[in-house]
Design a protein around this motif. Structure first.
Motif, short mmCIF file in Angstrom:
data_model
loop_
_atom_site.label_atom_id
_atom_site.label_comp_id
_atom_site.label_asym_id
_atom_site.label_seq_id
_atom_site.Cartn_x
_atom_site.Cartn_y
_atom_site.Cartn_z
N GLN A 50 0.82 -1.22 0.00
CA GLN A 50 0.00 0.00 0.00
C GLN A 50 0.85 1.27 0.00
O GLN A 50 0.34 2.35 -0.31
N CYS A 92 -10.79 0.14 3.50
CA CYS A 92 -9.35 0.01 3.23
C CYS A 92 -8.80 1.40 2.92
O CYS A 92 -9.43 2.16 2.18
N LEU A 93 -7.65 1.71 3.48
CA LEU A 93 -7.04 3.01 3.23
C LEU A 93 -6.73 3.21 1.74
O LEU A 93 -6.62 4.34 1.28
N HIS A 134 -7.27 -9.45 5.93
CA HIS A 134 -7.33 -8.33 4.99
C HIS A 134 -5.91 -7.91 4.58
O HIS A 134 -5.62 -7.73 3.39
N GLU A 135 -5.02 -7.77 5.58
CA GLU A 135 -3.66 -7.29 5.27
C GLU A 135 -2.86 -8.35 4.52
O GLU A 135 -2.09 -8.02 3.60
N HIS A 138 -3.54 -8.28 0.94
CA HIS A 138 -2.82 -7.24 0.20
C HIS A 138 -1.48 -7.77 -0.33
O HIS A 138 -1.03 -7.36 -1.40
NI NI Z 1 -6.57 -2.57 2.98
#
Ligand code: NI
Length: 156
Positions: A50, A92-93, A134-135, A138
């Motif tokens: 990210q 999510c950012l 979730h992470e 990614h």
């Molecule tokens: Ni996220």
């Protein structure tokens, strides 16, 4: 150091990240930057891709909700056990302004290295379980919007 957060549809977010070979000072710097960046954006988790770093590193801090759980930086995290299924709301950012209902394993066992390079095992449920899944997604180029259940998809 604060790092800019990439947002969808940046193609970097869809790439698979590479395992970390050696947990050294550069990785610890990365983890520090990731915590700083996550906190400044009021997130509970952040993955290295990210911020444009293709390495298997995540940070998670669910203490705003689960006050007894300490923040964690994890290197090369792997989900080795999953149990049950539960739906919950995620954002999510990297996908600002979007929330969706996502099915996840209810509890997981994650193996990883800590920022000192020591092996750790985390048995998680609730928000921590969801955040870890979730992470870790990614790191494989998977965003939560890829997993939104049909029931929660916007009407067409
Ligand atoms: Ni996220």
């Amino acid at each position: 150091m604060l790092r800019p957060i990439l947002t969808f549809p940046d193609p970097f977010l869809l790439r698979k990240a590479a395992p970390v070979a050696v947990v050294d000072e550069r990785i610890r710097d990365l983890v520090r930057d990731m915590f700083e960046t996550m906190y400044s954006a009021s997130g509970v988790g952040l993955a290295a891709p990210q911020i444009g770093v293709g390495k298997r590193v995540i940070v998670v801090d669910v203490s705003p909700v689960e006050t007894e759980i300490a923040p964690m930086g994890l290197v090369n995290p792997v989900i080795v056990e999953r149990e049950g299924m539960v739906e919950g709301t995620e954002g999510c950012l990297s996908v600002p302004g979007v929330e969706g209902i996502v099915p996840r394993a209810e509890s997981v066992l994650v193996r990883a290295l800590d920022p000192q390079g020591q092996p750790v095992r985390i048995r998680a449920e609730g928000l921590l379980s969801r955040a870890l899944q979730h992470e870790i997604d990614h790191l494989d180029g998977i965003l939560f919007i890829d997993r939104i259940s049909a029931a929660a998809a916007p009407a067409r």
